[in-house]
Write an enzyme that holds these catalytic residues in place. Structure first.
Site, PDB file in Angstrom:
ATOM      1  N   GLY A  63       0.828  -1.205   0.000  1.00 24.35           N
ATOM      2  CA  GLY A  63       0.000   0.000   0.000  1.00 24.35           C
ATOM      3  C   GLY A  63       0.855   1.244   0.000  1.00 24.35           C
ATOM      4  O   GLY A  63       2.077   1.160  -0.147  1.00 24.35           O
ATOM      5  N   ASN A  64       0.236   2.401   0.150  1.00 28.07           N
ATOM      6  CA  ASN A  64       1.010   3.635   0.240  1.00 28.07           C
ATOM      7  C   ASN A  64       0.385   4.577   1.259  1.00 28.07           C
ATOM      8  O   ASN A  64      -0.647   4.268   1.841  1.00 28.07           O
ATOM      9  CB  ASN A  64       1.151   4.281  -1.134  1.00 28.07           C
ATOM     10  CG  ASN A  64      -0.195   4.603  -1.736  1.00 28.07           C
ATOM     11  OD1 ASN A  64      -1.012   5.286  -1.138  1.00 28.07           O
ATOM     12  ND2 ASN A  64      -0.453   4.079  -2.930  1.00 28.07           N
ATOM     13  N   ARG A  65       1.022   5.713   1.462  1.00 30.08           N
ATOM     14  CA  ARG A  65       0.636   6.579   2.572  1.00 30.08           C
ATOM     15  C   ARG A  65      -0.369   7.654   2.190  1.00 30.08           C
ATOM     16  O   ARG A  65      -0.537   8.629   2.923  1.00 30.08           O
ATOM     17  CB  ARG A  65       1.894   7.240   3.161  1.00 30.08           C
ATOM     18  CG  ARG A  65       2.787   6.243   3.870  1.00 30.08           C
ATOM     19  CD  ARG A  65       4.081   6.884   4.311  1.00 30.08           C
ATOM     20  NE  ARG A  65       3.868   8.057   5.147  1.00 30.08           N
ATOM     21  CZ  ARG A  65       4.785   8.962   5.399  1.00 30.08           C
ATOM     22  NH1 ARG A  65       5.982   8.848   4.864  1.00 30.08           N
ATOM     23  NH2 ARG A  65       4.520   9.992   6.169  1.00 30.08           N
ATOM     24  N   ALA A  93      -3.525   7.929  -5.406  1.00 29.88           N
ATOM     25  CA  ALA A  93      -2.138   7.440  -5.453  1.00 29.88           C
ATOM     26  C   ALA A  93      -2.219   5.978  -5.883  1.00 29.88           C
ATOM     27  O   ALA A  93      -2.456   5.086  -5.062  1.00 29.88           O
ATOM     28  CB  ALA A  93      -1.492   7.568  -4.087  1.00 29.88           C
TER      29      ALA A  93
END
Ligand code: C5P
Length: 438
Positions: A223-225, A293
């Site tokens: 995943g990402n932030r 994102a």
């Protein structure tokens, strides 16, 4: 909602009584189907009292109403807790030798199986294979908890606590489109332009927001932030400008709240789901704002069962493959078919490097992606991700520059909501400068 709760013959059947109570207290209609052998652990009277519904175990009871077909057809969800090793094997084989297995076989409702058994049984290759096959078929098999088992032994195989099972059931029953998506539109959201009309009235705007999650196995993901804050602010700003807004919502810090009344929300998790949602939702859209994102890579393989540690201390190698570039793809589709959003806005989060300034990188990205506007966010430690404030530059393609009569990027520093307003104003200005057919 209507839930069928299957109970098979494990000592943990007593915990299913608590689960049934939690579900009925929540207002669900719960039909309990015990296997005949499970009645050795918890009797029919308990099940009837707790559910307030008749309880049968065999297809030869209630034949006139064809119970094994009706219960499954009417169910919004079928949960089996506990699911014994024997029951998992029977479901995998497609057997239908009691009311529970017949109902499972005859129903297209989503299914959640919650195994409970001794650790040796859970780790037995036969049981492991049954679980993988069931998962591949789209049946969710929860991971058992680890801890004290029936005898003196302990290890993985315990039935998770009723509250944990209930929490997963709540997630599964969540509507794909939250209720506020259909709420009446609030006129007060409109900010009239100088002509007294909300500038985007009658226009459809699609906003993507949040991050994506690319699953590795049933419990892990890449995943990402991304917090999703900027995307939510963009959806609000487009709504305030009078547009019909669809928010394609990836994973966010906070769920879109009721302040997004009138905004249609399409929840997605993976880049592939986001791609599908963008294709469908942009068919009739005037503006696409790609603030999500999107993961550039995903694991090449999805392991249907949790990837386990091995005794030799070796770590698994995860191979990644590229995800499609959804923004670039939407631009290409518009060029090829002449359909799709007249204004496409991309985002770029850049740190810059020792040789190249962020603005220069953004300029290159704008050209590479082919979108009309590109919003540059400077990122770095404590910059942008999850913060209230942001700094943006809005770059325009050559065509957009001449349509907007703008030769310098628009610059803004301040709150994310105001920044969203600046982006939506630029998109609106570009849309209004185009011929009316678009
Ligand atoms: O290439 P980069 O990830 O920096 O591009 C960012 C822009 O491209 C964002 O608008 C993002 O939503 C979009 N994007 C996409 N598909 C990807 C990766 C990024 O649409 N696979």
């Amino acid at each position: 909602m209507r839930i069928v709760l299957g109970v098979s013959a494990g000592i943990a059947a007593y915990k299913a009584v608590l689960l049934a109570r939690l579900l009925t207290e929540d207002g669900h209609q719960v039909d309990i189907i015990p296997t005949p052998a499970s009645l050795e652990f918890v009797g029919r009277a308990t099940w009837e009292a707790i559910s307030g519904r008749p309880v049968t175990t065999s297809v030869f009871e209630g034949v006139d109403e064809v119970r094994h077909v009706r219960l499954g057809q009417e169910a919004d969800l079928i949960v089996v807790a506990p699911a014994t090793a024997d029951l998992l094997a029977r479901i995998r084989a497609g057997m239908a030798n009691d009311l529970l297995t017949s109902t499972l076989l005859a129903s297209e409702a989503p299914k959640l199986l919650v195994p409970a058994m001794h650790t040796e049984m859970w780790r037995n290759p036969a049981a492991e294979e049954n679980v993988s096959v069931l998962r591949e078929r789209g049946i969710e098999v929860m991971e058992p908890a680890s801890g004290r088992l029936t005898g003196k032994d302990s290890g993985p195989g315990r039935l998770p606590e009723p509250e944990q099972i209930k929490a997963r059931i709540d997630q599964l029953l969540e509507p794909r489109r939250p209720a506020y998506a259909d709420a009446p539109r609030a006129g007060t959201f409109y900010a009239p332009d100088h002509a007294g009309q909300p500038p985007l009235l009658g226009r459809k705007v699609v906003v993507t927001a949040g991050g994506t999650r690319e699953p590795l196995d049933p419990v892990r993901y890449l995943g990402n932030r991304s917090s999703g804050k900027q995307g939510l602010a963009l959806a609000r700003a487009a709504r305030a400008a009078g547009a019909e807004v669809t928010l394609i919502a990836g994973v966010m810090d906070q769920a879109p709240g009721p302040e997004l009344r009138g905004v249609e929300v399409v929840p997605v998790e993976t880049a592939a789901e986001l791609q599908g949602a963008v294709r469908i939702e942009t068919e009739k859209a005037h503006v696409l704002i790609m603030a999500a994102a999107v993961a550039d890579f995903r694991p090449a393989d999805y392991a249907a069962a949790k990837i386990k540690k091995t005794d030799d201390d070796a770590a698994p190698t995860i191979t990644l493959v590229r995800n499609p570039d959804i923004l670039a793809e939407t631009v290409q589709r518009r060029a090829q078919t002449g359909t799709g959003p007249a204004v496409i806005v991309g985002f770029a989060a850049e740190t810059g490097d020792e040789n190249t300034e962020p603005l220069q990188l953004a300029q290159q990205k704008l050209a590479r992606k082919g979108c009309d506007l590109l919003v540059l966010n400077r990122v770095g430690e404590n910059l942008v991700f999850g913060q209230e404030d942001t700094e943006i530059h809005i770059l325009a393609s050559e065509t957009a520059q001449s349509a907007l009569d703008q030769d310098q990027p628009v610059h803004f520093a301040g709150g994310k909501q105001e920044a969203a307003g600046v982006v939506v104003r630029s998109a609106t200005a570009l849309l209004s400068s185009l011929p009316p057919s678009t």
